[in-house]
Design an enzyme around this catalytic site. Structure first.
Site, PDB file in Angstrom:
ATOM      1  CB  ALA A  65     102.770  12.287  92.162  1.00 16.91           C
ATOM      2  N   GLY A 110      99.684  14.226  88.283  1.00 12.52           N
ATOM      3  CA  GLY A 110     101.022  14.653  87.748  1.00 12.52           C
ATOM      4  C   GLY A 110     101.163  14.438  86.302  1.00 12.52           C
ATOM      5  CD  GLU A 113      99.619  18.631  88.190  1.00 11.45           C
ATOM      6  OE1 GLU A 113     100.098  17.656  88.664  1.00 11.45           O
ATOM      7  OE2 GLU A 113      99.403  19.369  88.994  1.00 11.45           O
ATOM      8  CD  GLU A 133      96.123  16.208  91.347  1.00  6.89           C
ATOM      9  OE1 GLU A 133      95.059  16.379  90.878  1.00  6.89           O
ATOM     10  OE2 GLU A 133      97.209  16.240  90.628  1.00  6.89           O
TER      11      GLU A 133
HETATM   12  N1  CAA Z   1     100.870   5.925  92.040  1.00  3.75           N
HETATM   13  C1  CAA Z   1     101.369   4.696  92.425  1.00  3.75           C
HETATM   14  N2  CAA Z   1     100.859   3.505  92.101  1.00  3.75           N
HETATM   15  C2  CAA Z   1      99.933   3.602  91.137  1.00  3.75           C
HETATM   16  C3  CAA Z   1      99.488   4.766  90.609  1.00  3.75           C
HETATM   17  C4  CAA Z   1      99.884   6.202  91.200  1.00  3.75           C
HETATM   18  N3  CAA Z   1      99.579   7.288  90.988  1.00  3.75           N
HETATM   19  N4  CAA Z   1      98.506   4.891  89.495  1.00  3.75           N
HETATM   20  C5  CAA Z   1      98.603   3.441  89.469  1.00  3.75           C
HETATM   21  N5  CAA Z   1      99.339   2.690  90.390  1.00  3.75           N
HETATM   22  C6  CAA Z   1      99.423   1.241  90.434  1.00  3.75           C
HETATM   23  C7  CAA Z   1      98.324   0.646  91.195  1.00  3.75           C
HETATM   24  O1  CAA Z   1      98.391   0.660  92.539  1.00  3.75           O
HETATM   25  C8  CAA Z   1      98.611  -0.882  90.682  1.00  3.75           C
HETATM   26  O2  CAA Z   1      99.597  -1.380  91.467  1.00  3.75           O
HETATM   27  P1  CAA Z   1      99.614  -2.999  91.927  1.00  3.75           P
HETATM   28  O3  CAA Z   1      99.334  -3.755  90.650  1.00  3.75           O
HETATM   29  O4  CAA Z   1     100.895  -3.322  92.821  1.00  3.75           O
HETATM   30  O5  CAA Z   1      98.026  -3.288  92.805  1.00  3.75           O
HETATM   31  C9  CAA Z   1      98.876  -0.686  89.166  1.00  3.75           C
HETATM   32  O6  CAA Z   1      99.494   0.721  89.299  1.00  3.75           O
HETATM   33  C10 CAA Z   1      97.717  -0.829  88.097  1.00  3.75           C
HETATM   34  O7  CAA Z   1      96.973   0.167  88.731  1.00  3.75           O
HETATM   35  P2  CAA Z   1      95.233  -0.479  88.963  1.00  3.75           P
HETATM   36  O8  CAA Z   1      95.001  -1.583  89.302  1.00  3.75           O
HETATM   37  O9  CAA Z   1      94.794   0.737  89.910  1.00  3.75           O
HETATM   38  O10 CAA Z   1      94.647  -0.179  87.483  1.00  3.75           O
HETATM   39  P3  CAA Z   1      93.189   0.190  86.916  1.00  3.75           P
HETATM   40  O11 CAA Z   1      93.198  -0.056  85.541  1.00  3.75           O
HETATM   41  O12 CAA Z   1      92.214  -0.694  87.777  1.00  3.75           O
HETATM   42  O13 CAA Z   1      92.935   1.570  87.168  1.00  3.75           O
HETATM   43  C11 CAA Z   1      93.628   4.038  87.440  1.00  3.75           C
HETATM   44  C12 CAA Z   1      93.959   2.731  86.541  1.00  3.75           C
HETATM   45  C13 CAA Z   1      92.070   4.652  87.185  1.00  3.75           C
HETATM   46  C14 CAA Z   1      94.414   4.920  86.405  1.00  3.75           C
HETATM   47  C15 CAA Z   1      93.988   3.914  88.877  1.00  3.75           C
HETATM   48  O14 CAA Z   1      95.277   3.309  88.956  1.00  3.75           O
HETATM   49  C16 CAA Z   1      94.161   5.043  89.449  1.00  3.75           C
HETATM   50  O15 CAA Z   1      93.277   5.980  89.669  1.00  3.75           O
HETATM   51  N6  CAA Z   1      95.253   5.521  89.632  1.00  3.75           N
HETATM   52  C17 CAA Z   1      95.595   6.915  90.708  1.00  3.75           C
HETATM   53  C18 CAA Z   1      95.428   7.953  89.884  1.00  3.75           C
HETATM   54  C19 CAA Z   1      95.734   9.363  90.697  1.00  3.75           C
HETATM   55  O16 CAA Z   1      95.070   9.384  91.661  1.00  3.75           O
HETATM   56  N7  CAA Z   1      96.682   9.870  90.164  1.00  3.75           N
HETATM   57  C20 CAA Z   1      97.145  11.158  90.905  1.00  3.75           C
HETATM   58  C21 CAA Z   1      98.178  10.959  91.875  1.00  3.75           C
HETATM   59  S1  CAA Z   1      98.494  12.322  92.839  1.00  3.75           S
HETATM   60  C22 CAA Z   1      99.310  13.474  92.157  1.00  3.75           C
HETATM   61  O17 CAA Z   1      99.560  13.188  90.756  1.00  3.75           O
HETATM   62  C23 CAA Z   1      99.592  14.940  92.645  1.00  3.75           C
HETATM   63  C24 CAA Z   1     100.074  15.795  91.893  1.00  3.75           C
HETATM   64  O18 CAA Z   1      99.611  16.801  91.718  1.00  3.75           O
HETATM   65  C25 CAA Z   1     101.422  15.721  91.332  1.00  3.75           C
END
Ligand code: CAA
Length: 259
Positions: A65, A110, A113, A133
């Site tokens: 998400a 998400g 999921e 999460e």
């Molecule tokens: N939401 C919003 N933006 C996101 C995102 C997310 N879930 N995942 C990545 N991005 C964005 C980053 O903020 C970044 O944006 P900027 O270039 O503007 O800084 C861009 O995508 C690239 O990401 P990274 O620089 O972080 O890339 P990386 O290769 O260093 O890392 C990753 C990759 C490990 C996937 C890391 O991006 C990450 O941990 N993302 C979040 C994953 C996460 O926590 N997902 C769960 C979300 S909560 C959820 O989904 C709840 C539910 O049950 C529905």
């Protein structure tokens, strides 16, 4: 602005691509809404026999998400968002066409999921799965606490959910989270090969198989048995059942009419 969900249909196979590669295809409300609309179109399109769902770019299927959109939500808005996303994922699961996730990279939160709401999952060797999460101070909210234990068992699901750890594609295959792992370059061709194989079957039969499994799992075993028998009986009202069995007995290839 480019389309949030791309749709390309060829030879009866529709490919849906979540298209926000700049944020690793993170799902916001607009993208969920676009996905919901596309699913409705595909569900009622008689030309579409199987659907493939993937993510744009080389890095991610869907990284979850959209965290930027979630941070400042209040409890009711967060609940509404979870309910909206659950409804879209349910639409995908209940869609009459088999849906294959072609997981091309990160499938987190998400994103994991979403992949689990598909009927089958083919993963690139570079795919990574997880429910991170807890690292954000929340729980999975798009039915991850329900679909993950059904796929991999309660113990393994709780390990992933409680640690927030990612697993690689091989481990995801080992625990039953994905059906097949393939080299990255072969992901879409392999998903397409699988889609074409399923598309060659009777569409009435594949539709009823899907319904029997997904709906049956929500029932107690006695009711599920009756439900399965009802659908089994329904098959005998179709031309495809007569054709399938006649073709077997006459030692020829069946010509299904999806009727
Ligand atoms: N939401 C919003 N933006 C996101 C995102 C997310 N879930 N995942 C990545 N991005 C964005 C980053 O903020 C970044 O944006 P900027 O270039 O503007 O800084 C861009 O995508 C690239 O990401 P990274 O620089 O972080 O890339 P990386 O290769 O260093 O890392 C990753 C990759 C490990 C996937 C890391 O991006 C990450 O941990 N993302 C979040 C994953 C996460 O926590 N997902 C769960 C979300 S909560 C959820 O989904 C709840 C539910 O049950 C529905």
């Amino acid at each position: 602005m480019s389309e949030l969900v791309l749709l390309d249909t060829r030879e009866g196979i529709a490919t849906l691509t979540i298209n926000r590669p700049e944020v690793l295809n993170a799902l916001n409300g607009d993208t969920l809404e676009a996905l919901r609309q596309k699913i409705a179109v595909l569900d009622s399109d008689p030309e579409v026999r199987v659907v493939i769902l993937t993510g744009a770019g080389e890095k991610a299927f869907v990284a979850g998400a959209d965290i930027a959109r979630m941070r400042d939500l209040g409890p009711l808005a967060a609940r509404d968002m979870a309910l909206l996303a659950q409804a879209v994922l349910n639409d995908l699961e209940r869609c009459r066409k088999p849906v294959i996730a072609a997981v091309n990279g990160y499938a987190l939160g998400g994103g994991c999921e979403l992949a689990m709401a598909c009927d089958l999952r083919v993963a690139s060797e570079s795919a990574r799965f997880g429910q991170p999460e807890v690292n954000l101070g929340i729980i999975p909210g798009w039915a991850g606490t329900q679909r993950l234990p059904r796929l991999v068992g309660k113990g393994r699901a709780l390990e992933l959910i409680l640690t927030g750890d990612m697993v690689d594609a091989q481990e995801a295959w080992r625990i039953g989270l994905v059906n097949k792992v393939v080299p990255h370059a072969e992901l879409l061709p392999e998903a397409r090969k699988l889609a074409l194989k399923i598309a060659a079957r009777s569409q009435v039969a594949t539709r009823l198989c899907k319904e029997a499994v997904h709906h049956g799992l929500e029932l107690d075993s006695a009711r599920a048995g009756i439900f399965e028998a009802d659908l089994f009986g329904l098959c005998f009202s179709t031309a495809d059942q007569k054709e399938g069995m006649s073709a077997f007995l006459e030692k020829r290839k069946a010509q299904f009419r999806d009727a």
